[in-house]
Design a protein around this motif. Structure first.
Motif, PDB file in Angstrom:
ATOM      1  N   GLN A 123       0.831  -1.205   0.000  1.00  0.00           N
ATOM      2  CA  GLN A 123       0.000   0.000   0.000  1.00  0.00           C
ATOM      3  C   GLN A 123       0.866   1.257   0.000  1.00  0.00           C
ATOM      4  OE1 GLN A 123      -2.487  -0.455   3.457  1.00  0.00           O
ATOM      5  NE2 GLN A 123      -3.742  -2.077   2.545  1.00  0.00           N
ATOM      6  N   LEU A 124       1.920   1.227   0.821  1.00  0.00           N
ATOM      7  CA  LEU A 124       2.841   2.369   0.857  1.00  0.00           C
ATOM      8  C   LEU A 124       3.543   2.537  -0.490  1.00  0.00           C
ATOM      9  CD1 LEU A 124       5.239   3.365   3.694  1.00  0.00           C
ATOM     10  CD2 LEU A 124       6.174   2.984   1.426  1.00  0.00           C
ATOM     11  N   ALA A 125       3.960   1.412  -1.102  1.00  0.00           N
ATOM     12  CA  ALA A 125       4.633   1.467  -2.397  1.00  0.00           C
ATOM     13  C   ALA A 125       3.714   2.064  -3.462  1.00  0.00           C
ATOM     14  CB  ALA A 125       5.089   0.070  -2.814  1.00  0.00           C
ATOM     15  N   SER A 126       2.437   1.719  -3.396  1.00  0.00           N
ATOM     16  CA  SER A 126       1.477   2.273  -4.360  1.00  0.00           C
ATOM     17  C   SER A 126       1.324   3.780  -4.168  1.00  0.00           C
ATOM     18  CB  SER A 126       0.119   1.579  -4.208  1.00  0.00           C
ATOM     19  OG  SER A 126       0.222   0.208  -4.550  1.00  0.00           O
ATOM     20  N   GLU A 127       1.336   4.238  -2.917  1.00  0.00           N
ATOM     21  CA  GLU A 127       1.269   5.679  -2.656  1.00  0.00           C
ATOM     22  C   GLU A 127       2.490   6.388  -3.235  1.00  0.00           C
ATOM     23  OE1 GLU A 127       0.674   6.576   1.459  1.00  0.00           O
ATOM     24  OE2 GLU A 127      -0.908   5.080   1.704  1.00  0.00           O
ATOM     25  N   ILE A 128       3.653   5.779  -3.103  1.00  0.00           N
ATOM     26  CA  ILE A 128       4.870   6.373  -3.653  1.00  0.00           C
ATOM     27  C   ILE A 128       4.794   6.436  -5.177  1.00  0.00           C
ATOM     28  CG2 ILE A 128       7.358   6.012  -3.964  1.00  0.00           C
ATOM     29  CD1 ILE A 128       7.386   4.876  -1.092  1.00  0.00           C
ATOM     30  N   GLU A 129       4.296   5.369  -5.801  1.00  0.00           N
ATOM     31  CA  GLU A 129       4.161   5.370  -7.258  1.00  0.00           C
ATOM     32  C   GLU A 129       3.205   6.465  -7.724  1.00  0.00           C
ATOM     33  OE1 GLU A 129       3.216   1.507  -8.787  1.00  0.00           O
ATOM     34  OE2 GLU A 129       5.343   0.976  -8.916  1.00  0.00           O
ATOM     35  N   ARG A 130       2.112   6.653  -6.983  1.00  0.00           N
ATOM     36  CA  ARG A 130       1.166   7.712  -7.350  1.00  0.00           C
ATOM     37  C   ARG A 130       1.825   9.090  -7.221  1.00  0.00           C
ATOM     38  NH1 ARG A 130      -2.598   4.295  -4.778  1.00  0.00           N
ATOM     39  NH2 ARG A 130      -2.427   5.426  -2.788  1.00  0.00           N
ATOM     40  N   ALA A 131       2.646   9.254  -6.174  1.00  0.00           N
ATOM     41  CA  ALA A 131       3.350  10.529  -5.990  1.00  0.00           C
ATOM     42  C   ALA A 131       4.332  10.778  -7.134  1.00  0.00           C
ATOM     43  CB  ALA A 131       4.083  10.531  -4.649  1.00  0.00           C
ATOM     44  N   LEU A 132       5.036   9.729  -7.585  1.00  0.00           N
ATOM     45  CA  LEU A 132       5.964   9.872  -8.707  1.00  0.00           C
ATOM     46  C   LEU A 132       5.205  10.209  -9.993  1.00  0.00           C
ATOM     47  CD1 LEU A 132       8.400   6.877  -8.025  1.00  0.00           C
ATOM     48  CD2 LEU A 132       8.909   9.314  -7.768  1.00  0.00           C
ATOM     49  N   SER A 133       4.058   9.584 -10.197  1.00  0.00           N
ATOM     50  CA  SER A 133       3.245   9.879 -11.382  1.00  0.00           C
ATOM     51  C   SER A 133       2.772  11.329 -11.359  1.00  0.00           C
ATOM     52  CB  SER A 133       2.043   8.930 -11.438  1.00  0.00           C
ATOM     53  OG  SER A 133       2.451   7.596 -11.603  1.00  0.00           O
ATOM     54  N   PHE A 134       2.387  11.805 -10.178  1.00  0.00           N
ATOM     55  CA  PHE A 134       1.955  13.190 -10.035  1.00  0.00           C
ATOM     56  C   PHE A 134       3.101  14.149 -10.378  1.00  0.00           C
ATOM     57  CE2 PHE A 134       1.619  17.002  -7.333  1.00  0.00           C
ATOM     58  CZ  PHE A 134       0.426  17.530  -7.820  1.00  0.00           C
ATOM     59  N   MET A 135       4.316  13.826  -9.897  1.00  0.00           N
ATOM     60  CA  MET A 135       5.475  14.676 -10.193  1.00  0.00           C
ATOM     61  C   MET A 135       5.734  14.728 -11.694  1.00  0.00           C
ATOM     62  SD  MET A 135       7.942  13.361  -7.082  1.00  0.00           S
ATOM     63  CE  MET A 135       9.416  14.200  -7.667  1.00  0.00           C
TER      64      MET A 135
END
Length: 451
Positions: A203-215
């Motif tokens: 779940q944490l890894a998915s949040e990080i991926e979403r943050a990278l996509s947003f960037m």
């Protein structure tokens, strides 16, 4: 001992040196040490200075130290897979701590040199036979025969070679794409993935991926950003076998200072931290960041004198004090030490070793530790710092990337009947991958509440 006394890489030889093997052939020992002294350095002075800068941030309360790895590295179990799996766990723990606490995590592995182990006695009884104690693969073999336990200087050279290979692999993994933040999902071992803590990590890894996509959507380049695609993982070990450490001590051509080029960081153990002893004498003169284990008998007066000896210039990040007091003693035992060091003005890193003060023998006869005790000691460490207004700077743990059954408890509730399933350590019990990830989440919660 005055820190102003003349120092050289060999001045430790004038002091009492505890925990040194009784080498039977001094000529062979001198030959091995001469060979090592002629070998290239394993690490470089600038890397040590970089680590010291990072640790200075920890000392200031702006970063967190994760020091982790094997209790003792093995010659027999050396492989690229083992190094990679250990690195996976460290990367997972570091990303949990960084994301959850909000400060950078300084990553230091107990690897590429953690071969020697202190012992309570020079000999052990095996049946009717008394044989030399096993002191780690850098000295002798764990097989319980007199011949296998005889200290062999050729093992010093083998330790150097294995350390060099380990460092090559670490640099390849950490700079060659394995540690890229976009691969955060790939850092999960199969046996961890299906566990509750593995699912929480996903779940944490998915949040990080979403943050990278947003960037990326905002036009921020992530693929070519070195801070997202590469990491620094430094190495450390207990500087126990002083002849080996001296052989790898070199003068830096840029600064003229001496560095022990066997590891980025060296530490002094609980059994060898005498102020007038050889280990303190040796490490006071090298430019590496250094650590010292602090047990329950440590006094404030001793600790201040140790700080003055090892870090007279009061350089932030130079000295890490690693507490190992046991879950029942840490909170009350640590507070007067925190107060004394703070009042003295020494800028130390405080780290908690929650493993060594909580070792016991299970009913099965196996040496073990309980996850709850490990967590209780870290909790007491954090509470002591909160009470004194100081920063609980890090943890120092023994772990492996393998699916071992060596420490009790954790969310999988490993019990005594399961210890024999996969008890593989050559020395002390280690946390497995699931327990390590679980611990990182628990520590992150403690530190987050602290801040």
């Amino acid at each position: 001992m005055s820190s102003r006394e003349p120092w050289s890489p060999s001045s430790w030889q004038e002091r009492r040196a505890g925990q040194q093997p009784h080498w039977p052939d001094t000529g062979a020992l001198e030959g091995s040490l001469k060979t090592i002294a002629e070998m290239p350095p394993l690490i470089f002075a600038e890397e040590c200075r970089s680590l010291q800068t990072h640790l200075g941030q920890v000392a200031a309360g702006n970063a967190f130290l994760l020091q982790a790895g094997d209790c003792a590295e093995s010659f027999e179990e050396f492989s690229a897979d083992n190094i990679r799996e250990k690195l996976r766990v460290i990367l997972q723990m570091a990303i949990i701590l960084t994301y959850s606490v909000g400060v950078p995590t300084v990553k230091v592995g107990r690897m590429a040199g953690q071969f020697a182990k202190p012992r309570s006695s020079d000999f052990e009884k095996v049946g009717d036979l008394e044989i030399p104690s096993f002191r780690g693969h850098i000295v002798n073999d764990p097989t319980t025969t007199e011949a296998a336990r005889m200290p062999d200087p050729e093992r010093l050279v083998q330790a150097y070679n294995q350390s060099a290979s380990t460092l090559n692999l670490l640099r390849a993994f950490t700079k060659g794409g394995f540690a890229d933040l976009s691969r955060v999902h790939a850092w999960t071992q199969e046996f961890v993935a299906a566990s509750p803590q593995g699912q929480r990590y996903e779940q944490l890894a998915s949040e990080i991926e979403r943050a990278l996509s947003f960037m990326r959507a905002c036009g921020i380049e992530t693929e070519q950003n070195a801070s997202l695609s590469e990491v620094d993982v430094f190495t450390s070990h207990e500087a126990l076998i002083l002849g080996y450490e001296e052989a790898l001590t070199r003068k830096d051509s840029l600064t003229g200072e001496w560095y022990d080029c066997s590891a980025h960081m060296l530490w002094i153990g609980e059994r060898t931290r005498e102020l007038d002893g050889a280990h303190v004498e040796f490490l006071r003169g090298v430019g590496n960041p250094i650590g010292c284990k602090v047990g329950p008998t440590t006094t404030a007066e001793y600790l201040i004198e140790l700080c003055e000896t090892l870090n007279p210039s009061r350089i932030p990040g130079r000295l890490t004090l690693i507490t190992r007091m046991g879950a029942d003693k840490i909170e009350d035992g640590l507070r007067p030490l925190l107060r004394a060091v703070t009042d003295s003005g020494h800028p130390v890193v405080w780290a908690c070793d929650p493993m060594h003060g909580n070792t016991f023998t299970a009913p099965s006869g196996r040496k073990t530790r309980h996850f709850d005790d490990v967590l209780r000691e870290i909790g007491g460490f954090v509470r002591a710092h909160r009470a004194e207004g100081t920063w609980p700077g890090g943890i120092h743990v023994e772990l492996t990337g393998d699916d071992v059954t060596e420490c009790l408890g954790g969310s999988e509730e490993l019990d005594d009947t399961q210890l024999d399933d996969r008890y593989q350590t050559i020395c002390d019990p280690r946390l497995n991958g699931r327990q390590s990830v679980d611990l990182a989440f628990r520590v992150a919660e403690l530190i987050r509440d602290f801040t």
